[in-house]
Design a protein around this motif. Structure first.
Motif, PDB file in Angstrom:
ATOM      1  N   SER A 190       0.819  -1.214   0.000  1.00 39.34           N
ATOM      2  CA  SER A 190       0.000   0.000   0.000  1.00 39.34           C
ATOM      3  C   SER A 190       0.852   1.262   0.000  1.00 39.34           C
ATOM      4  N   GLN A 191       1.871   1.285   0.855  1.00 40.65           N
ATOM      5  CA  GLN A 191       2.795   2.418   0.962  1.00 40.65           C
ATOM      6  C   GLN A 191       4.079   1.907   1.587  1.00 40.65           C
ATOM      7  N   GLY A 192       5.198   2.198   0.945  1.00 36.41           N
ATOM      8  CA  GLY A 192       6.471   1.768   1.485  1.00 36.41           C
ATOM      9  C   GLY A 192       6.848   2.548   2.730  1.00 36.41           C
ATOM     10  N   ALA A 193       7.765   1.994   3.506  1.00 35.16           N
ATOM     11  CA  ALA A 193       8.246   2.673   4.710  1.00 35.16           C
ATOM     12  C   ALA A 193       9.042   3.925   4.332  1.00 35.16           C
ATOM     13  N   PHE A 194       9.127   4.843   5.284  1.00 33.69           N
ATOM     14  CA  PHE A 194       9.752   6.150   5.066  1.00 33.69           C
ATOM     15  C   PHE A 194      11.231   6.075   5.418  1.00 33.69           C
ATOM     16  N   SER A 195      12.086   6.387   4.453  1.00 31.99           N
ATOM     17  CA  SER A 195      13.529   6.290   4.652  1.00 31.99           C
ATOM     18  C   SER A 195      14.160   7.661   4.921  1.00 31.99           C
ATOM     19  N   ARG A 196      15.370   7.634   5.431  1.00 31.95           N
ATOM     20  CA  ARG A 196      16.123   8.877   5.587  1.00 31.95           C
ATOM     21  C   ARG A 196      16.448   9.487   4.225  1.00 31.95           C
TER      22      ARG A 196
END
Length: 381
Positions: free
Chosen positions: A26-32
């Motif tokens: 659905s939505q990928g994790a948020f990266s630096r």
């Protein structure tokens, strides 16, 4: 390439220090890296106001990166707002006459694409749906519909519904043998499945950046095989669909020969920055390592859930299973909300909760998920 471990990759996602992300479908994790690119966009507009030269360079960078990602050339890539726009552009350029009027799709096609095909009935197209059987669609189900009347055959790489892997290569070969063009929706695989369009042999492929490609909503990429010509000019167009967008000629509608002819209005620049961030993250990885790691996680979870007597909507056969496991529940939305209260993010759809894995997921995530599911079952008993 120096191989990076899942643990080292995971460390680049700050939110995973506090919770478990199992919703990449659905939505990928948020990266630096994503945070940094969005900050770069913010800085560009604060410091320069309207740096369109810089932003156009970013669009071209995204085009080049995505082309390399799928084994294509940059001239074969159009930057579009979403998968629906990409599908519409292809549908609009087909002439549904001369005995070829059928679009073949399946009951496992995501509505964002399937609805576009059905809407072409007003232009004379006839739509045929390959039937879902046991949570998947076989090559034989497609073969029963593909004949000399087929204009376009559409097949998802992996279905959003339950993570089932469809027989894309076989369907493409079937379509080609009958003179039909092929469209692949790779949204549920790009980022965790190796993709090479030369090997696939498809005519068109679309995917966006917000899921396994680790960006945000607002941009998608449309691959158009080089050398293909359009029976009808693209019906959705705009200034970036011109040979020279910066000529600012309102009277001239001239389409470039490259895939850019399918582009229309101004790009969603922040989403372009985000797409670049995601592709930078993925460029660290060997796609084969990602595929193998994710397959191991889905196999582990499938074994644990079936041993516990839970019912799955996703395939038990590893060869047919993509990067997600779909757990059937009487109240999937309630279950997803319960898991979220435990800092476990999943994605409910229909009768199931989808549990999707990426390279940043590890076996400890499964252990924590299983404990939460045991608690959920206890509360429901």
């Amino acid at each position: 390439m120096t191989r990076i471990t899942p643990e080292a990759f995971r460390a680049q996602f700050p939110g995973l220090e506090r919770g478990i992300h199992l919703a990449s479908c659905s939505q990928g994790a948020f990266s630096r890296e994503l945070a940094g690119e969005l900050l770069d966009f913010q800085s560009s507009i604060m410091e320069r106001g309207a740096p369109w030269d810089l932003w156009m360079e970013k669009v071209e960078e995204a085009r080049i990166r995505f082309a390399a990602f799928i084994g294509a050339s940059p001239q074969e890539i159009a930057v579009v707002p979403c998968a629906s726009a990409g599908a519409y552009q292809i549908a609009s350029t087909q002439n549904y006459g001369n005995g070829r009027d059928r679009i073949i799709t399946s009951e496992l096609e995501f509505p964002s694409v399937a609805n576009v095909w059905v809407a072409q009935e007003g232009r004379g197209a006839r739509i045929a749906f390959a039937a879902e059987r046991g949570g998947t669609v076989s090559a034989e189900d497609y073969a029963a519909l593909i004949d000399e009347r087929a204009k376009l055959v559409s097949v998802p790489l992996i279905t959003y519904r339950n993570g089932s892997r469809l027989p894309v290569a076989e369907v493409i070969e079937l379509a080609r043998s009958h003179g039909a063009k092929t469209f692949v929706d790779a949204y549920q695989g790009a980022g965790v499945e190796p993709i090479n369009v030369r090997e696939l042999g498809c005519d068109y492929l679309v995917t966006g950046s917000l899921k396994y490609m680790l960006g945000v909503a607002g941009v998608a990429f449309l691959y158009v095989r080089g050398g293909l010509t359009d029976e009808v000019s693209p019906q959705l167009t705009g200034w970036f669909g011109r040979r020279d967008p910066f000529a600012f000629d309102p009277r001239t509608v001239d389409f470039p020969e490259t895939a850019r002819r399918f582009e229309s209005g101004t790009y969603a620049v922040p989403a372009v920055y985000a797409a670049i961030a995601g592709m930078k993250m993925l460029a660290q990885l060997d796609p084969t390592d990602v595929e193998r790691h994710v397959a191991g996680l889905t196999a582990h979870l499938t074994e644990e859930l079936t041993a516990a007597g839970m019912q799955l909507d996703s395939p038990l056969d590893a060869a047919r299973r993509g990067p997600q496991v779909a757990l059937i529940d009487e109240s999937p939305n309630d279950l997803a909300a319960f898991l979220e209260s435990k800092r476990i993010v999943t994605s409910p759809r229909g009768r199931a909760v989808r549990i999707a894995f990426h390279y940043y997921n590890v076996s400890d995530d499964i252990v924590t998920l299983l404990k939460a599911l045991d608690e959920w079952r206890f509360l429901q008993s």
